[in-house]
Scaffold this active site. Structure first.
Site, short mmCIF file in Angstrom:
data_model
loop_
_atom_site.label_atom_id
_atom_site.label_comp_id
_atom_site.label_asym_id
_atom_site.label_seq_id
_atom_site.Cartn_x
_atom_site.Cartn_y
_atom_site.Cartn_z
N HIS A 110 -23.86 26.34 34.20
CA HIS A 110 -24.32 25.00 34.56
C HIS A 110 -25.74 25.05 35.14
O HIS A 110 -26.01 25.78 36.09
CB HIS A 110 -23.38 24.40 35.60
CG HIS A 110 -23.74 23.01 36.04
ND1 HIS A 110 -23.13 21.88 35.54
CD2 HIS A 110 -24.67 22.56 36.93
CE1 HIS A 110 -23.66 20.81 36.12
NE2 HIS A 110 -24.60 21.20 36.95
N GLU A 121 -20.89 28.08 38.81
CA GLU A 121 -20.70 28.04 37.36
C GLU A 121 -21.90 28.69 36.68
O GLU A 121 -22.99 28.10 36.67
CB GLU A 121 -20.54 26.60 36.88
CG GLU A 121 -19.34 25.88 37.47
CD GLU A 121 -19.24 24.41 37.08
OE1 GLU A 121 -18.18 23.82 37.29
OE2 GLU A 121 -20.26 23.87 36.59
N ASP A 123 -24.62 22.36 30.31
CA ASP A 123 -23.77 23.55 30.28
C ASP A 123 -24.15 24.34 29.03
O ASP A 123 -24.17 23.78 27.92
CB ASP A 123 -22.29 23.18 30.20
CG ASP A 123 -21.78 22.46 31.44
OD1 ASP A 123 -22.45 22.54 32.49
OD2 ASP A 123 -20.72 21.83 31.36
N HIS A 182 -24.38 15.26 34.94
CA HIS A 182 -24.48 15.20 33.48
C HIS A 182 -24.73 13.76 33.02
O HIS A 182 -25.42 13.53 32.03
CB HIS A 182 -23.19 15.71 32.84
CG HIS A 182 -23.06 17.19 32.82
ND1 HIS A 182 -23.60 17.98 31.82
CD2 HIS A 182 -22.44 18.06 33.66
CE1 HIS A 182 -23.30 19.25 32.04
NE2 HIS A 182 -22.60 19.32 33.16
#
Length: 249
Positions: free
Chosen positions: A229, A226, A144, A137
């Site tokens: 993500h 995830e 996300d 990130h």
């Protein structure tokens, strides 16, 4: 004429200042596509730490320009289906990841924190790959996000005083997110949050596949642990630590 030229020069300089306010080719996503919904959770107390993270001075999605343009293309495709992207996190200052490290080692686990980590002690989150001290990130390459059904009633708001169930519970029992039911809440560190988890319903699986497919058509790759993500290979680079400031209109 001199007055007009002065006004034009001030406007140009103001535009340049705005354009140069973010380093490394970063931009505010709202400047590229204001229709994409934003709920930047680390700028609020509605996250697994229970407070805003270091460096989040505004709830704004900041991205590399290429990432923003590709998100705009995804959004345009979704709009024809009465759907929208909803951003939970975009660029993350490196100091925020260090803030997560400190949180994981503070020796406390509150009931609210356990909603996000119902089965995994928070001291294990880094070892198991759910949180990283150096995050993609921070390079601008990771995001996300989720999907919003624009025809649905998305008015329910998070109430910190409510005793919500954990992130693996049925959608009506866990904290509201104003989005489609993906089978778990955002940031749910549980096997049920894995994109291909077998324990979710066919409808929840269909939503996940729809999100992965829409993002994949613009080159984004999902992280298997995830469902929320995604990253864009080649869009990253060095990690940054500039704070997220309020966007200037």
């Amino acid at each position: 004429m001199k007055t007009i030229l002065t006004v034009l020069l001030v406007a140009i300089l103001a535009g340049e200042t705005h354009a140069q306010s973010l380093p490394g080719g970063f931009v505010y996503l709202r400047d590229i596509d204001p229709t994409i919904i934003q709920d930047i959770r680390y700028a609020t107390s509605n996250n697994f730490v229970g407070r805003p993270l270091s460096g989040y001075r505004a709830g704004e999605c900041v991205v590399k320009r290429e990432v923003g343009m590709r998100l705009k293309a995804v959004q345009q495709e979704l709009a024809s289906q009465n759907l929208s992207l909803k951003m939970f996190d975009c660029y993350r200052p490196a100091r925020a990841s260090l803030d997560m490290v400190a949180w994981s080692q503070n020796g406390r686990e509150t009931t609210a924190e356990r909603r996000y980590n119902p089965k995994i002690p928070k001291t294990e989150l880094f070892r198991l790959g759910y949180i990283a001290s150096r995050s993609q990130h921070s390079t601008g390459a990771a995001l996300d996000l989720t999907l919003v059904d624009l025809k649905a009633d998305n008015s329910a708001k998070f109430d910190p005083s409510n005793a919500y169930a954990d992130c693996t519970a049925p959608v009506g029992a866990r904290p509201p997110e104003g989005s489609v039911d993906m089978g778990t809440g955002y940031d749910c560190t549980d096997v049920k949050g894995h994109t291909a988890a077998p324990s979710i319903t066919p409808e929840q699986r269909a939503w996940r596949k729809r999100l992965v497919a829409a993002m994949g058509r613009q080159g984004f790759v999902n992280y298997s642990k995830e469902w929320w993500h995604f990253s864009l290979p080649g869009a990253g680079g060095a990690a940054y630590d500039f704070p997220i400031q309020p966007r200037r209109n």
